[in-house]
Design a protein around this motif. Structure first.
Motif, PDB file in Angstrom:
ATOM      1  N   GLN A  13       2.753  -0.131  -2.722  1.00 43.94           N
ATOM      2  CA  GLN A  13       3.029  -0.945  -3.904  1.00 43.94           C
ATOM      3  C   GLN A  13       4.426  -1.560  -3.854  1.00 43.94           C
ATOM      4  O   GLN A  13       4.620  -2.715  -4.256  1.00 43.94           O
ATOM      5  N   ALA A  14       5.374  -0.784  -3.363  1.00 41.61           N
ATOM      6  CA  ALA A  14       6.754  -1.256  -3.309  1.00 41.61           C
ATOM      7  C   ALA A  14       6.970  -2.290  -2.207  1.00 41.61           C
ATOM      8  O   ALA A  14       7.867  -3.130  -2.307  1.00 41.61           O
ATOM      9  N   ASN A  15       6.125  -2.232  -1.170  1.00 40.83           N
ATOM     10  CA  ASN A  15       6.286  -3.112  -0.008  1.00 40.83           C
ATOM     11  C   ASN A  15       4.936  -3.720   0.396  1.00 40.83           C
ATOM     12  O   ASN A  15       4.439  -3.470   1.496  1.00 40.83           O
ATOM     13  N   PRO A  16       4.336  -4.524  -0.471  1.00 38.76           N
ATOM     14  CA  PRO A  16       2.960  -4.980  -0.227  1.00 38.76           C
ATOM     15  C   PRO A  16       2.778  -5.883   0.976  1.00 38.76           C
ATOM     16  O   PRO A  16       1.656  -6.036   1.459  1.00 38.76           O
ATOM     17  N   HIS A  17       3.848  -6.473   1.481  1.00 43.99           N
ATOM     18  CA  HIS A  17       3.719  -7.397   2.613  1.00 43.99           C
ATOM     19  C   HIS A  17       4.307  -6.829   3.902  1.00 43.99           C
ATOM     20  O   HIS A  17       4.434  -7.556   4.896  1.00 43.99           O
ATOM     21  N   ASP A  18       4.647  -5.549   3.891  1.00 39.24           N
ATOM     22  CA  ASP A  18       5.351  -4.978   5.042  1.00 39.24           C
ATOM     23  C   ASP A  18       4.437  -4.416   6.118  1.00 39.24           C
ATOM     24  O   ASP A  18       4.798  -4.398   7.294  1.00 39.24           O
ATOM     25  N   PHE A  19       3.250  -3.942   5.741  1.00 40.83           N
ATOM     26  CA  PHE A  19       2.434  -3.176   6.679  1.00 40.83           C
ATOM     27  C   PHE A  19       1.251  -3.988   7.211  1.00 40.83           C
ATOM     28  O   PHE A  19       0.552  -4.670   6.466  1.00 40.83           O
ATOM     29  N   ASP A  20       1.044  -3.872   8.526  1.00 38.04           N
ATOM     30  CA  ASP A  20      -0.098  -4.511   9.175  1.00 38.04           C
ATOM     31  C   ASP A  20      -1.304  -3.579   9.232  1.00 38.04           C
ATOM     32  O   ASP A  20      -2.451  -4.015   9.106  1.00 38.04           O
ATOM     33  N   VAL A  21      -1.040  -2.303   9.460  1.00 40.53           N
ATOM     34  CA  VAL A  21      -2.100  -1.309   9.656  1.00 40.53           C
ATOM     35  C   VAL A  21      -1.711  -0.019   8.933  1.00 40.53           C
ATOM     36  O   VAL A  21      -0.535   0.365   8.922  1.00 40.53           O
ATOM     37  N   VAL A  22      -2.691   0.628   8.321  1.00 41.82           N
ATOM     38  CA  VAL A  22      -2.494   1.958   7.737  1.00 41.82           C
ATOM     39  C   VAL A  22      -3.424   2.928   8.450  1.00 41.82           C
ATOM     40  O   VAL A  22      -4.646   2.700   8.510  1.00 41.82           O
ATOM     41  N   LEU A  23      -2.857   3.984   9.000  1.00 43.32           N
ATOM     42  CA  LEU A  23      -3.628   5.053   9.633  1.00 43.32           C
ATOM     43  C   LEU A  23      -3.672   6.189   8.615  1.00 43.32           C
ATOM     44  O   LEU A  23      -2.666   6.854   8.355  1.00 43.32           O
ATOM     45  N   LEU A  24      -4.838   6.414   8.025  1.00 44.80           N
ATOM     46  CA  LEU A  24      -4.947   7.171   6.786  1.00 44.80           C
ATOM     47  C   LEU A  24      -5.837   8.397   6.924  1.00 44.80           C
ATOM     48  O   LEU A  24      -7.008   8.286   7.285  1.00 44.80           O
TER      49      LEU A  24
END
Length: 297
Positions: free
Chosen positions: A46-57
């Motif tokens: 939420q704080a960095n909505p444009h920062d991440f390309d991929v989430v390994l969850l």
């Protein structure tokens, strides 16, 4: 101007697992961020909505599990583009289906081989970068081709394919939505149709990092170099209709209109699903070497 490194968010409630993942990617040129539970991951997103390309969850976590994080990502306008790889010990078909229906781009069951997760993350990063590159070009030229009403086009190579897909995407009112799905369909016609690269072969090429070089190699061979993919474009007051036809033998397209849980761990195979989310209508004809896509105006 420096090029932004691919950014990956690693989410797992076991610190040992996070350490293993960081070691797994230490030789790759990625920016890695870690989160120790779902709530922390969601706060970062939420704080960095444009920062991440991929989430390994990871799926099973206290406070907020991975499935809930995934659902929130896909419901968020600024986050829904992120490629999410779900990793979990839940290996049942029903659970895999649940994860994919929630929007997971890939699904990894523990334990997995290091080379498998590296290959899948690399593919997700490539897909994310390709989507961003296409959309940047579309944004720069969004009003250029608004007067196009009808056209016939042909392409033979990947470079021609990518250039044409960007040109055509610019003729749509919501060009950003169309761009990635259209690109996927046009690349499919070239690689699977005209160049004869099958599903299993592409899996191995992706693992070896040899997909692009093989596309270019085959395109130059005498048996393939004369083959073209034809594209017919028609725009009227009601809709934009696009017909894509390759010279291949076709394929079992029905199996790719939904994501089979057995393919959830593969490092590709989501192009048609991406296109289904881009167009109002997608219809394969005959053996699958011809398709029609449509957007209502």
């Amino acid at each position: 101007m420096s090029v932004k490194k691919p950014s990956i968010l690693l989410v797992d409630d076991e610190s040992y697992n996070l350490m293993i993942l960081e070691e797994c990617f230490q030789e790759h040129d990625y920016d890695l961020t870690t989160a120790e539970d779902g709530q922390q991951a969601w706060a970062l997103l939420q704080a960095n909505p444009h920062d991440f390309d991929v989430v390994l969850l990871d799926w099973m976590m206290p406070q907020m599990d991975g499935l809930e994080v995934l659902k929130r990502i896909k419901a968020h306008t600024d986050l829904q583009h992120i490629y999410v790889i779900m990793q979990t010990a839940r290996a049942g078909k029903g659970e895999v289906r649940q994860g994919m229906d929630a929007g997971a781009y890939y699904y990894l069951t523990k334990p997995y081989k290091e080379e498998d997760i590296q290959s899948i993350v690399e593919t997700a990063v490539h897909d994310s970068q390709h989507r961003q590159a296409v959309q940047r070009i579309v944004e720069q030229n969004v009003s250029t081709f608004g007067l196009v009403k009808k056209g016939m086009f042909e392409y033979k190579t990947l470079a021609e394919c990518q250039a044409l897909s960007i040109l055509l995407a610019n003729t749509y009112p919501d060009s950003e939505k169309i761009a990635t799905g259209l690109s996927e369909l046009m690349i499919n016609a070239l690689e699977h149709g005209n160049l004869g690269i099958g599903y299993d072969e592409k899996t191995q090429l992706k693992k070896q990092g040899a997909w692009l070089s093989e596309i270019n190699r085959r395109s130059a061979l005498p048996e393939y170099s004369a083959k073209t993919v034809s594209v017919s474009y028609q725009k009227d007051a009601a809709a934009i209709r696009l017909t894509i036809e390759d010279e291949g033998a076709g394929f079992d397209w029905q199996n790719f209109l939904t994501l089979n849980p057995e393919r959830a761990k593969d490092n590709h195979g989501r192009g048609i699903l991406t296109a289904l989310n881009s167009f109002d209508k997608l219809e394969y004809l005959g053996t699958g070497n011809k398709l029609i896509v449509q957007v209502q105006l």
